[in-house]
Design a protein around this motif. Structure first.
Motif, PDB file in Angstrom:
ATOM      1  N   UNK A  25       0.852  -1.171   0.000  1.00  0.00           N
ATOM      2  CA  UNK A  25       0.000   0.000   0.000  1.00  0.00           C
ATOM      3  C   UNK A  25       0.890   1.223   0.000  1.00  0.00           C
ATOM      4  N   UNK A  26       0.438   2.271  -0.658  1.00  0.00           N
ATOM      5  CA  UNK A  26       1.168   3.522  -0.747  1.00  0.00           C
ATOM      6  C   UNK A  26       0.377   4.606  -0.040  1.00  0.00           C
ATOM      7  N   UNK A  27       1.040   5.378   0.813  1.00  0.00           N
ATOM      8  CA  UNK A  27       0.356   6.437   1.537  1.00  0.00           C
ATOM      9  C   UNK A  27      -0.233   7.450   0.577  1.00  0.00           C
ATOM     10  N   UNK A  28      -1.493   7.750   0.760  1.00  0.00           N
ATOM     11  CA  UNK A  28      -2.198   8.736  -0.057  1.00  0.00           C
ATOM     12  C   UNK A  28      -2.965   9.655   0.866  1.00  0.00           C
ATOM     13  N   UNK A  29      -2.551  10.912   0.997  1.00  0.00           N
ATOM     14  CA  UNK A  29      -3.231  11.823   1.930  1.00  0.00           C
ATOM     15  C   UNK A  29      -4.681  12.097   1.564  1.00  0.00           C
ATOM     16  N   UNK A  30      -5.080  11.777   0.321  1.00  0.00           N
ATOM     17  CA  UNK A  30      -6.457  11.999  -0.104  1.00  0.00           C
ATOM     18  C   UNK A  30      -7.370  10.806   0.186  1.00  0.00           C
ATOM     19  N   UNK A  31      -6.817   9.719   0.681  1.00  0.00           N
ATOM     20  CA  UNK A  31      -7.593   8.481   0.844  1.00  0.00           C
ATOM     21  C   UNK A  31      -8.441   8.532   2.114  1.00  0.00           C
ATOM     22  N   UNK A  32      -9.492   9.317   2.084  1.00  0.00           N
ATOM     23  CA  UNK A  32     -10.347   9.469   3.256  1.00  0.00           C
ATOM     24  C   UNK A  32     -11.516   8.496   3.273  1.00  0.00           C
ATOM     25  N   UNK A  33     -11.717   7.758   2.179  1.00  0.00           N
ATOM     26  CA  UNK A  33     -12.775   6.770   2.133  1.00  0.00           C
ATOM     27  C   UNK A  33     -12.410   5.716   1.093  1.00  0.00           C
ATOM     28  N   UNK A  34     -13.131   4.604   1.099  1.00  0.00           N
ATOM     29  CA  UNK A  34     -12.906   3.541   0.122  1.00  0.00           C
ATOM     30  C   UNK A  34     -14.057   3.533  -0.877  1.00  0.00           C
ATOM     31  N   UNK A  35     -13.742   3.212  -2.128  1.00  0.00           N
ATOM     32  CA  UNK A  35     -14.752   3.287  -3.175  1.00  0.00           C
ATOM     33  C   UNK A  35     -14.484   2.265  -4.267  1.00  0.00           C
ATOM     34  N   UNK A  36     -15.557   1.685  -4.773  1.00  0.00           N
ATOM     35  CA  UNK A  36     -15.496   0.796  -5.924  1.00  0.00           C
ATOM     36  C   UNK A  36     -16.187   1.494  -7.098  1.00  0.00           C
ATOM     37  N   UNK A  37     -15.494   1.611  -8.222  1.00  0.00           N
ATOM     38  CA  UNK A  37     -16.095   2.202  -9.418  1.00  0.00           C
ATOM     39  C   UNK A  37     -16.895   1.143 -10.165  1.00  0.00           C
ATOM     40  N   UNK A  38     -18.140   1.452 -10.466  1.00  0.00           N
ATOM     41  CA  UNK A  38     -19.004   0.546 -11.215  1.00  0.00           C
ATOM     42  C   UNK A  38     -19.140   0.968 -12.673  1.00  0.00           C
ATOM     43  N   UNK A  39     -19.024   2.284 -12.920  1.00  0.00           N
ATOM     44  CA  UNK A  39     -19.175   2.805 -14.270  1.00  0.00           C
ATOM     45  C   UNK A  39     -18.471   4.160 -14.344  1.00  0.00           C
ATOM     46  N   UNK A  40     -17.682   4.372 -15.372  1.00  0.00           N
ATOM     47  CA  UNK A  40     -16.975   5.651 -15.487  1.00  0.00           C
ATOM     48  C   UNK A  40     -17.362   6.440 -16.736  1.00  0.00           C
ATOM     49  N   UNK A  41     -18.538   6.158 -17.276  1.00  0.00           N
ATOM     50  CA  UNK A  41     -18.980   6.910 -18.459  1.00  0.00           C
ATOM     51  C   UNK A  41     -19.043   8.406 -18.178  1.00  0.00           C
ATOM     52  N   UNK A  42     -19.511   8.761 -16.965  1.00  0.00           N
ATOM     53  CA  UNK A  42     -19.631  10.169 -16.599  1.00  0.00           C
ATOM     54  C   UNK A  42     -18.285  10.882 -16.682  1.00  0.00           C
ATOM     55  N   UNK A  43     -17.224  10.173 -16.269  1.00  0.00           N
ATOM     56  CA  UNK A  43     -15.894  10.777 -16.215  1.00  0.00           C
ATOM     57  C   UNK A  43     -15.393  11.125 -17.612  1.00  0.00           C
ATOM     58  N   UNK A  44     -15.721  10.291 -18.583  1.00  0.00           N
ATOM     59  CA  UNK A  44     -15.274  10.520 -19.957  1.00  0.00           C
ATOM     60  C   UNK A  44     -15.965  11.718 -20.590  1.00  0.00           C
ATOM     61  N   UNK A  45     -17.041  12.178 -19.967  1.00  0.00           N
ATOM     62  CA  UNK A  45     -17.777  13.327 -20.483  1.00  0.00           C
ATOM     63  C   UNK A  45     -17.333  14.652 -19.859  1.00  0.00           C
TER      64      UNK A  45
END
Length: 361
Positions: A25-45
């Motif tokens: 694991x690598x320290x990430x100061x932004x890692x305040x929660x855990x998340x699973x991506x189900x769909x990233x269509x929105x991001x491509x827009x």
């Protein structure tokens, strides 16, 4: 460095037990929660400026880079809420008689915040803290005003109980960029124990209608459901069930750890060498009462760095109090700040993340 009272130090446990210790694991100061991506269509827009903003969000805290104004503002548009969720600090403060209903932010106050922020390239806002943003009659106007002034990312958390077809369409046509719904369980008993005042079926219907409209009106709007995680395997099971339940509907499913706010129970966590928090480097919290704080867990306003109703946001961000806090985090001395010693994040960030969750399955 401050000597720690070992009698008060708490341990942080994870419901994920038998994990593969070989997965790094690598320290990430932004890692305040855990998340699973189900769909990233929105991001491509999303436009290029959004991706630049998210790159800055990631990199600025890692490098301790100084910026003249925060990338993001959390704006508590109201202190009112329609639910009494037991894990929420608002509910606990109300029960203790320590919560002050300050009402609703005015249009003039909101414009003051956005107008100053956009002069300094404010990129993002979230329209809530302890209150439910859908309780504010001006919510769609707030989104529209911020978007017209050039804010790239306008998002909000909601319990979803007051979400309906009419206000869903209003939010989307106003330009909302992200809606994050609190949704803790797949069965009515557990859900309604956690979200007191809401019903599982209605919230599901509300969110389905929002997503249907999102797909038609504003497909670039991210939709996420998230829950509060406890040190009990039952809730990790609920998290996995939520992924199945919402696959093909929402874009992500996440969780954040429960934080004990009761001063009679809460203590301090062990010091974690090398840790620093991202929030003082790119984010600022504007409470409905005027207080400006540095952290998402400071529900009691323990560290007040200014008053947005009386001072310029630029001056608060660049003031001596804020600079001292950033210096302590950058130099590995976050534990010299009383509130930061009580924060679970330094120890939780060492817990298994998404890769470890997959390894544990």
């Amino acid at each position: 460095m401050k000597t720690e009272n070992t009698d008060k130090i708490k341990k942080f446990n994870s419901p994920i037990r038998d994990v593969d210790a070989t997965i790094p694991w690598e320290f990430d100061p932004n890692a305040t929660y855990s998340e699973i991506t189900l769909d990233d269509k929105w991001l491509k827009l999303k436009p290029d400026e959004y991706h630049k903003y998210r790159s800055d969000w990631t990199n600025i805290p890692k490098s301790f880079a100084h910026i003249d104004f925060p990338l993001h503002l959390d704006i508590e548009t109201t202190t009112y809420c329609n639910l009494k969720c037991p894990m929420c600090p608002r509910t606990q403060l109300v029960e203790q008689g320590k919560f002050n209903e300050n009402g609703f932010i005015t249009r003039d106050e909101f414009m003051k915040i956005i107008d100053e922020g956009t002069r300094y390239n404010l990129r993002s806002i979230k329209l809530n803290y302890l209150g439910e943003p859908l309780m504010h009659k001006d919510i769609a106007w707030q989104i529209e005003y911020a978007k017209k002034k050039g804010v790239i990312d306008v998002i909000m958390n909601s319990n979803g109980a007051a979400l309906n077809e009419k206000n869903s369409e209003s939010l989307l046509r106003a330009g909302i960029d992200g809606l994050f719904i609190s949704f803790d369980a797949v069965n009515p008993k557990d859900y309604e124990t956690q979200r007191v005042g809401a019903t599982l079926g209605r919230t599901i219907d509300n969110l389905y209608k929002f997503v249907k409209l999102r797909n038609e009106i504003r497909p670039s709007c991210q939709v996420r459901v998230s829950m509060v995680m406890y040190d009990d395997p039952k809730w990790m099971e609920q998290y996995k069930a939520l992924q199945i339940m919402w696959k093909g509907v929402v874009d992500a499913v996440g969780y954040s750890w429960y934080t004990e706010r009761d001063e009679q129970i809460s203590g301090e966590y062990e010091y974690v060498p090398g840790f620093h928090c991202a929030q003082p480097f790119h984010r600022m919290f504007l409470k409905n009462n005027g207080n400006v704080t540095i952290c998402c867990v400071d529900d009691k306003d323990e560290v007040i760095v200014g008053n947005w109703k009386l001072e310029k946001l630029f001056d608060i961000w660049n003031g001596a109090k804020y600079k001292d806090i950033r210096h302590k985090h950058a130099s590995g001395e976050y534990n010299k700040i009383d509130m930061c010693r009580k924060c679970y994040l330094p120890v939780s960030i060492k817990q298994p993340g998404i890769n470890q969750e997959k390894a544990a399955e």
